[in-house]
Design a protein around this motif. Structure first.
Motif, PDB file in Angstrom:
ATOM      1  N   THR A 330       0.833  -1.204   0.000  1.00 25.28           N
ATOM      2  CA  THR A 330       0.000   0.000   0.000  1.00 25.28           C
ATOM      3  C   THR A 330       0.873   1.261   0.000  1.00 25.28           C
ATOM      4  OG1 THR A 330      -1.423  -1.268   1.507  1.00 25.28           O
ATOM      5  CG2 THR A 330      -2.172   0.914   0.895  1.00 25.28           C
ATOM      6  N   GLY A 331       1.937   1.189  -0.776  1.00 28.46           N
ATOM      7  CA  GLY A 331       2.817   2.339  -0.923  1.00 28.46           C
ATOM      8  C   GLY A 331       3.071   2.637  -2.385  1.00 28.46           C
ATOM      9  N   ARG A 332       3.931   3.618  -2.623  1.00 22.60           N
ATOM     10  CA  ARG A 332       4.303   3.972  -3.987  1.00 22.60           C
ATOM     11  C   ARG A 332       5.836   3.933  -4.094  1.00 22.60           C
ATOM     12  NH1 ARG A 332      -0.389   6.146  -6.359  1.00 22.60           N
ATOM     13  NH2 ARG A 332      -1.793   7.289  -4.953  1.00 22.60           N
ATOM     14  N   ASP A 333       6.328   3.448  -5.221  1.00 27.89           N
ATOM     15  CA  ASP A 333       7.764   3.301  -5.409  1.00 27.89           C
ATOM     16  C   ASP A 333       8.349   4.513  -6.149  1.00 27.89           C
ATOM     17  OD1 ASP A 333       7.787   0.762  -4.147  1.00 27.89           O
ATOM     18  OD2 ASP A 333       6.976  -0.135  -5.989  1.00 27.89           O
ATOM     19  N   HIS A 334       9.664   4.482  -6.378  1.00 33.92           N
ATOM     20  CA  HIS A 334      10.355   5.600  -7.013  1.00 33.92           C
ATOM     21  C   HIS A 334       9.892   5.784  -8.457  1.00 33.92           C
ATOM     22  CE1 HIS A 334      14.038   5.049  -4.120  1.00 33.92           C
ATOM     23  NE2 HIS A 334      12.881   5.173  -3.492  1.00 33.92           N
ATOM     24  N   HIS A 335       9.751   7.057  -8.863  1.00 35.16           N
ATOM     25  CA  HIS A 335       9.278   7.323 -10.217  1.00 35.16           C
ATOM     26  C   HIS A 335       9.766   8.700 -10.683  1.00 35.16           C
ATOM     27  CE1 HIS A 335       6.744   6.944 -13.719  1.00 35.16           C
ATOM     28  NE2 HIS A 335       6.197   8.129 -13.467  1.00 35.16           N
ATOM     29  N   PRO A 336      10.825   8.758 -11.475  1.00 33.78           N
ATOM     30  CA  PRO A 336      11.330  10.048 -11.947  1.00 33.78           C
ATOM     31  C   PRO A 336      10.583  10.618 -13.143  1.00 33.78           C
ATOM     32  CG  PRO A 336      12.731   8.294 -12.753  1.00 33.78           C
ATOM     33  CD  PRO A 336      11.700   7.640 -11.866  1.00 33.78           C
ATOM     34  N   GLY A 337       9.620   9.870 -13.679  1.00 26.66           N
ATOM     35  CA  GLY A 337       8.968  10.268 -14.928  1.00 26.66           C
ATOM     36  C   GLY A 337       8.031  11.448 -14.827  1.00 26.66           C
ATOM     37  N   ALA A 338       7.524  11.764 -13.634  1.00 22.88           N
ATOM     38  CA  ALA A 338       6.602  12.893 -13.476  1.00 22.88           C
ATOM     39  C   ALA A 338       6.524  13.283 -12.011  1.00 22.88           C
ATOM     40  CB  ALA A 338       5.204  12.522 -13.988  1.00 22.88           C
ATOM     41  N   PHE A 339       6.737  14.555 -11.743  1.00 22.63           N
ATOM     42  CA  PHE A 339       6.543  15.070 -10.385  1.00 22.63           C
ATOM     43  C   PHE A 339       6.310  16.572 -10.441  1.00 22.63           C
ATOM     44  CE2 PHE A 339      11.052  15.071 -11.191  1.00 22.63           C
ATOM     45  CZ  PHE A 339      11.651  16.066 -10.424  1.00 22.63           C
ATOM     46  N   THR A 340       6.027  17.160  -9.278  1.00 18.51           N
ATOM     47  CA  THR A 340       5.583  18.548  -9.213  1.00 18.51           C
ATOM     48  C   THR A 340       6.475  19.374  -8.304  1.00 18.51           C
ATOM     49  OG1 THR A 340       3.276  17.903  -9.595  1.00 18.51           O
ATOM     50  CG2 THR A 340       3.641  20.065  -8.596  1.00 18.51           C
ATOM     51  N   GLY A 341       6.750  20.611  -8.714  1.00 16.81           N
ATOM     52  CA  GLY A 341       7.419  21.596  -7.883  1.00 16.81           C
ATOM     53  C   GLY A 341       6.496  22.781  -7.661  1.00 16.81           C
ATOM     54  N   LEU A 342       6.777  23.552  -6.651  1.00 20.73           N
ATOM     55  CA  LEU A 342       5.921  24.696  -6.299  1.00 20.73           C
ATOM     56  C   LEU A 342       6.771  25.956  -6.195  1.00 20.73           C
ATOM     57  CD1 LEU A 342       3.186  24.737  -3.528  1.00 20.73           C
ATOM     58  CD2 LEU A 342       4.973  26.484  -3.535  1.00 20.73           C
ATOM     59  N   LEU A 343       6.243  27.071  -6.715  1.00 22.52           N
ATOM     60  CA  LEU A 343       6.917  28.367  -6.657  1.00 22.52           C
ATOM     61  C   LEU A 343       5.918  29.426  -6.226  1.00 22.52           C
ATOM     62  CD1 LEU A 343       8.769  28.133 -10.098  1.00 22.52           C
ATOM     63  CD2 LEU A 343       9.858  27.904  -7.861  1.00 22.52           C
ATOM     64  N   ALA A 344       6.365  30.352  -5.391  1.00 21.02           N
ATOM     65  CA  ALA A 344       5.500  31.453  -4.956  1.00 21.02           C
ATOM     66  C   ALA A 344       6.366  32.655  -4.599  1.00 21.02           C
ATOM     67  CB  ALA A 344       4.660  31.035  -3.748  1.00 21.02           C
ATOM     68  N   GLY A 345       5.795  33.845  -4.743  1.00 26.28           N
ATOM     69  CA  GLY A 345       6.517  35.061  -4.384  1.00 26.28           C
ATOM     70  C   GLY A 345       7.620  35.381  -5.377  1.00 26.28           C
ATOM     71  N   GLY A 346       8.411  36.400  -5.061  1.00 25.09           N
ATOM     72  CA  GLY A 346       9.568  36.727  -5.875  1.00 25.09           C
ATOM     73  C   GLY A 346       9.272  37.040  -7.324  1.00 25.09           C
ATOM     74  N   GLY A 347       8.093  37.573  -7.611  1.00 27.48           N
ATOM     75  CA  GLY A 347       7.725  37.907  -8.980  1.00 27.48           C
ATOM     76  C   GLY A 347       6.971  36.821  -9.717  1.00 27.48           C
ATOM     77  N   ILE A 348       6.759  35.667  -9.069  1.00 25.69           N
ATOM     78  CA  ILE A 348       5.988  34.579  -9.683  1.00 25.69           C
ATOM     79  C   ILE A 348       4.515  34.978  -9.772  1.00 25.69           C
ATOM     80  CG2 ILE A 348       5.108  32.228  -9.310  1.00 25.69           C
ATOM     81  CD1 ILE A 348       7.927  32.174 -10.325  1.00 25.69           C
ATOM     82  N   GLN A 349       3.922  34.740 -10.916  1.00 21.92           N
ATOM     83  CA  GLN A 349       2.486  34.977 -11.078  1.00 21.92           C
ATOM     84  C   GLN A 349       1.740  33.757 -10.550  1.00 21.92           C
ATOM     85  OE1 GLN A 349       1.284  35.740 -15.097  1.00 21.92           O
ATOM     86  NE2 GLN A 349      -0.826  36.197 -14.573  1.00 21.92           N
ATOM     87  N   GLY A 350       1.015  33.921  -9.472  1.00 24.17           N
ATOM     88  CA  GLY A 350       0.336  32.810  -8.824  1.00 24.17           C
ATOM     89  C   GLY A 350      -0.981  32.454  -9.476  1.00 24.17           C
ATOM     90  N   GLY A 351      -1.624  31.439  -8.892  1.00 25.50           N
ATOM     91  CA  GLY A 351      -2.936  31.024  -9.379  1.00 25.50           C
ATOM     92  C   GLY A 351      -2.890  30.312 -10.706  1.00 25.50           C
ATOM     93  N   ARG A 352      -1.816  29.565 -10.934  1.00 24.58           N
ATOM     94  CA  ARG A 352      -1.683  28.915 -12.241  1.00 24.58           C
ATOM     95  C   ARG A 352      -0.854  27.645 -12.127  1.00 24.58           C
ATOM     96  NH1 ARG A 352       1.921  32.812 -15.905  1.00 24.58           N
ATOM     97  NH2 ARG A 352       1.342  31.174 -17.353  1.00 24.58           N
ATOM     98  N   THR A 353      -0.900  26.864 -13.196  1.00 21.59           N
ATOM     99  CA  THR A 353      -0.056  25.680 -13.305  1.00 21.59           C
ATOM    100  C   THR A 353       0.794  25.797 -14.560  1.00 21.59           C
ATOM    101  OG1 THR A 353      -1.710  24.442 -14.563  1.00 21.59           O
ATOM    102  CG2 THR A 353      -1.770  24.233 -12.159  1.00 21.59           C
TER     103      THR A 353
END
Length: 412
Positions: A330-353
């Motif tokens: 009932t777990g998940r193994d390693h997977h480099p094929g797709a993942f997500t990063g998050l950015l905010a502030g510092g001139g980043i336009q928020g509310g988007r993907t």
């Protein structure tokens, strides 16, 4: 050198060396960032159970998706507080890496380069201090909070650009108090004696590495005597502030990160392990997600309230993703094929993907980027010179973010 090692956590390493002496001016920045708070979730955070859920698909398991303050963007149920802050956030849902092993993945994420035996590459904090310099002359320009054993440090840059380690955010910076038996005048006398010994050595060996360690030593002494040490003390915060961030180690680390940024530290990395969920991912995520949700949401709100968010880039990163397929534990193994990063502030336009994974978060469907591109975006926000080559001690050229291309469309 023992004083510098005790106070700043450095050791004499074989990778300190020269860079190109002619630093080009920082390139025009797409962002407004002057400082960075970089949250590194070590162990490989599951994209499906955090910031890229796939509601209705079998791979989602028991983790539900919830709506955010931005219509059409959902996150997992473990982030109800962050969901209300998503107008400040850009989610990069199209990251892909070349390795599914932790240590190489973490090294790549921090440096943009593959780990090799012949050289050690600098982390982004070291680059930012080298190129942009300190903001507060008494405080270090680069700090790592947490117990990360594989951090690349200053790489081939001078040791003084390496991060100062803070293992326990509640305890602050350790080894900063003089022994009770040692009076101030006695301490100064001992330092003068040490300097006289060092002067003879430096005269005999006039190498820039020797000078760099001498400068580091002096910085450690200056920090010991500075009132700015209070920046490392989260007990100076109100009970209300502590409650907002939460009692978890991550919450305390994020509170300390905000204090350090407020006092002029250029780059603060917060590391937290425990995301390697090969088993019981649906039992582990509620606690792990809750702590990150509370700490990150408090950090964004706090920075905004103190008018620091506009000039502070907040990053959430991990070394790779996890498999959509749920394993027998009932777990998940390693997977480099797709993942997500998050950015905010510092001139980043928020509310988007940016970008999109496929229907099961197995691979990237649109807007695929590599680790170097993600790091180039951080560097671009800071105005670091992406095209400039820096020469290592081995006489090889390297760039701040390798050959990465920044996501310029994320900036307002």
């Amino acid at each position: 050198m023992h004083m510098a090692q005790a106070c700043l956590g450095v050791t004499i390493a074989p990778f300190a060396g020269p860079v190109s002496s002619a630093l080009a001016a920082a390139s025009p920045s797409g962002g407004k960032a002057k400082q960075v708070i970089y949250l590194f979730m070590e162990g490989a955070m599951s994209q499906l159970d955090t910031f890229d859920p796939k509601p209705g698909r079998d791979v989602q398991g028991s983790t539900k998706a919830i709506q955010t303050a931005v219509p059409g963007i959902q996150v997992s149920e473990h982030f109800p507080k962050l969901a209300q802050h998503l107008k400040k956030v850009a989610l990069v849902r199209s990251l892909a890496a070349e390795t599914g092993a932790h240590a190489p993945g973490q090294y790549l994420m921090r440096t943009s380069y593959k780990e090799i035996a012949s050289i050690r590459h600098p982390g982004m904090g070291a680059w930012s201090q080298k190129i942009l310099g300190k903001m507060n002359k008494d405080l270090p320009g680069n700090v790592v909070i947490g117990n990360s054993t594989g951090h690349p440090g200053p790489g081939f840059l001078d040791a003084r650009f390496g991060p100062v380690p803070v293992g326990d955010p509640a305890a602050g910076l350790q080894n900063t108090q003089q022994p009770k038996y040692l009076q101030a005048n006695q301490f100064d006398r001992r330092m003068k004696l040490t300097s006289s010994f060092d002067a003879a050595f430096e005269k005999k060996y006039p190498h820039k590495d020797v000078k760099a360690y001498s400068e580091l030593y002096q910085e450690a002494i200056k920090l010991l005597k500075s009132s700015e040490l209070k920046a490392f003390d989260i007990d100076a915060e109100s009970d209300k502030a502590k409650q907002e961030y939460g009692d978890s180690t991550l919450g305390k680390a994020c509170l300390l990160a905000r204090r350090l940024v407020e006092h002029g530290v250029r780059f603060v990395e917060v590391t937290q392990g425990g995301w390697d969920m090969h088993r019981d991912v649906f039992k582990e995520m509620p606690t792990k997600g809750k702590n990150l949700d509370q700490a990150l949401s408090a950090l964004l709100a706090d920075l905004e309230a103190k008018k620091l968010l506009e000039n502070t880039l907040v990053v959430v990163a991990t070394e790779f993703g996890r498999t959509p397929k749920i394993n027998e534990n009932t777990g998940r193994d390693h997977h480099p094929g797709a993942f997500t990063g998050l950015l905010a502030g510092g001139g980043i336009q928020g509310g988007r993907t940016h970008g999109k994974s496929d229907k099961d978060a197995q691979s990237i469907e649109d807007g695929r980027i590599g680790v170097a591109d993600f790091n180039a975006t951080i560097a671009y926000a800071l105005g670091l010179p992406l095209a400039q080559e820096f020469i290592s001690p081995s006489k090889r050229p390297f760039k701040v973010a390798h050959d990465g291309q920044p996501l310029k469309d994320l900036f307002s």
